[in-house]
Design an enzyme around this catalytic site. Sequence first.
Site, mmCIF file in Angstrom:
data_model
loop_
_atom_site.group_PDB
_atom_site.id
_atom_site.type_symbol
_atom_site.label_atom_id
_atom_site.label_comp_id
_atom_site.label_asym_id
_atom_site.label_seq_id
_atom_site.Cartn_x
_atom_site.Cartn_y
_atom_site.Cartn_z
ATOM 1 N N ASN A 144 0.802 -1.225 0.000
ATOM 2 C CA ASN A 144 0.000 0.000 0.000
ATOM 3 C C ASN A 144 0.836 1.277 0.000
ATOM 4 O OD1 ASN A 144 -1.510 -2.234 1.575
ATOM 5 N ND2 ASN A 144 -3.137 -0.856 0.911
ATOM 6 N N VAL A 151 0.169 6.647 -1.230
ATOM 7 C CA VAL A 151 -0.456 5.828 -0.191
ATOM 8 C C VAL A 151 -1.777 5.305 -0.740
ATOM 9 C CG1 VAL A 151 -1.404 5.775 2.151
ATOM 10 C CG2 VAL A 151 0.606 7.180 1.653
ATOM 11 N N CYS A 152 -1.878 3.998 -0.870
ATOM 12 C CA CYS A 152 -3.049 3.358 -1.459
ATOM 13 C C CYS A 152 -3.982 2.911 -0.343
ATOM 14 C CB CYS A 152 -2.584 2.169 -2.303
ATOM 15 S SG CYS A 152 -3.648 1.808 -3.678
ATOM 16 N N LEU A 153 -5.113 3.622 -0.179
ATOM 17 C CA LEU A 153 -6.019 3.345 0.933
ATOM 18 C C LEU A 153 -7.435 3.761 0.546
ATOM 19 C CD1 LEU A 153 -5.738 2.328 3.944
ATOM 20 C CD2 LEU A 153 -5.748 4.747 4.594
ATOM 21 N N THR A 158 -7.948 6.452 -2.762
ATOM 22 C CA THR A 158 -6.864 6.102 -3.680
ATOM 23 C C THR A 158 -6.881 4.608 -3.988
ATOM 24 O OG1 THR A 158 -5.372 5.919 -1.778
ATOM 25 C CG2 THR A 158 -5.345 7.994 -3.016
#
Length: 374
Positions: A144, A151-153, A158
């Site tokens: 992530n 930031v992959c969340l 995102t």
Amino acid sequence: MSTTPTKTKSTTCNGEIEEELKNALSFKQFDVVSDDSDHHYLHSHNNNNNNNKKDGRDCIIAPSSQAHKKIVQEWRILEKNLPDSILVRVYENRVDLLRAVIVGAAGTPYHDGLYFFDFSFPPDYPTRPPHVYYRSHGLRLNPNLYANGRVCLSLLNTWTGKKSEKWNPKESTVFQILVSIQALVLNEKPYFNEPGHAMLGRAIWEKKSQAYNEDVFLLSCKTMLFLLRRPPRNFEVFVGNHFRDRADSILRACIAYMDGFVRVGYYENNNDNDGSSSSSSSSSVEVSDRFKASMEKLYSELLIAFQRSGASVGNFVERLKVEKKTTPSKAPQVVLKKKKKQPGIAKKVIWKLKKVLGVGKSKAGVRANGIVGT
């Protein structure tokens, strides 16, 4: 001869140490600071209206705006609710910026590490979530968290997720983002954060997860070195004090993982002399040669960095000296056979044999016929 200069120098050193300890002890979980000079979003803006900024440094969020009021409310939530493992700094001249650090939790491959995040609030906040940048130092230690800082969340919109997991302007907060990163991203088995790696319990996936944790810990150690060399602004005291306090535990964990006493991420600091954990079984854990080699190198670098920071690492220094004296080199040994000089007549005989056999022009042919050329 006067001894006054020596006494003055000693007094000065003691004063500096006392001042540093005082600052470390008084370091707050939440605080308002002025130095925003190294913030990732310092010169980036979330809209095209430049009326509220000068030289790229003024806040684009007007004090009378709804966004400003909401952000100040967020400050109060953070100040009252932050756990010991999360610290936040906001800026008196840039209400749209925020910086947070998360301490890696025990029982994960991120334990004892520090992970910094820079936030930027959009002018229509909370309609949209804040932008978040992970200070990665070019390393990707989680599915992530990208090397470019992304930031992959789901909570940040995102990443695709259920509607209940996405940003909700009426309910979502920065506090929720930080706690989510700590609990859901920097977790015990980050390998399974990646879509398609969700088959928990299967032996083949667990083995891959273990290998991934080895890489994570190595990258976490590299991150420690970067932070010790150049800590983020307003966290210099905290970073130095944190690693002085945790140096012993981190180095013991390195030894335990290298020696296969315990699986990476599961070290418990019980002040063992051999670096093992009481929670580990009597059987050793399989450790890859690649991990061992990388860990040995990082161990030495961490030892030097911790020593320079003022940590007490005497026992580890002695261990390293002993290992260097007793451990044979793992580099492949190349034995060079000395070429025997042929007498002049022998050279002539060999040359004639080559000529007769018709292999004088082909080295491959010489080898095929069992004759070694000169």
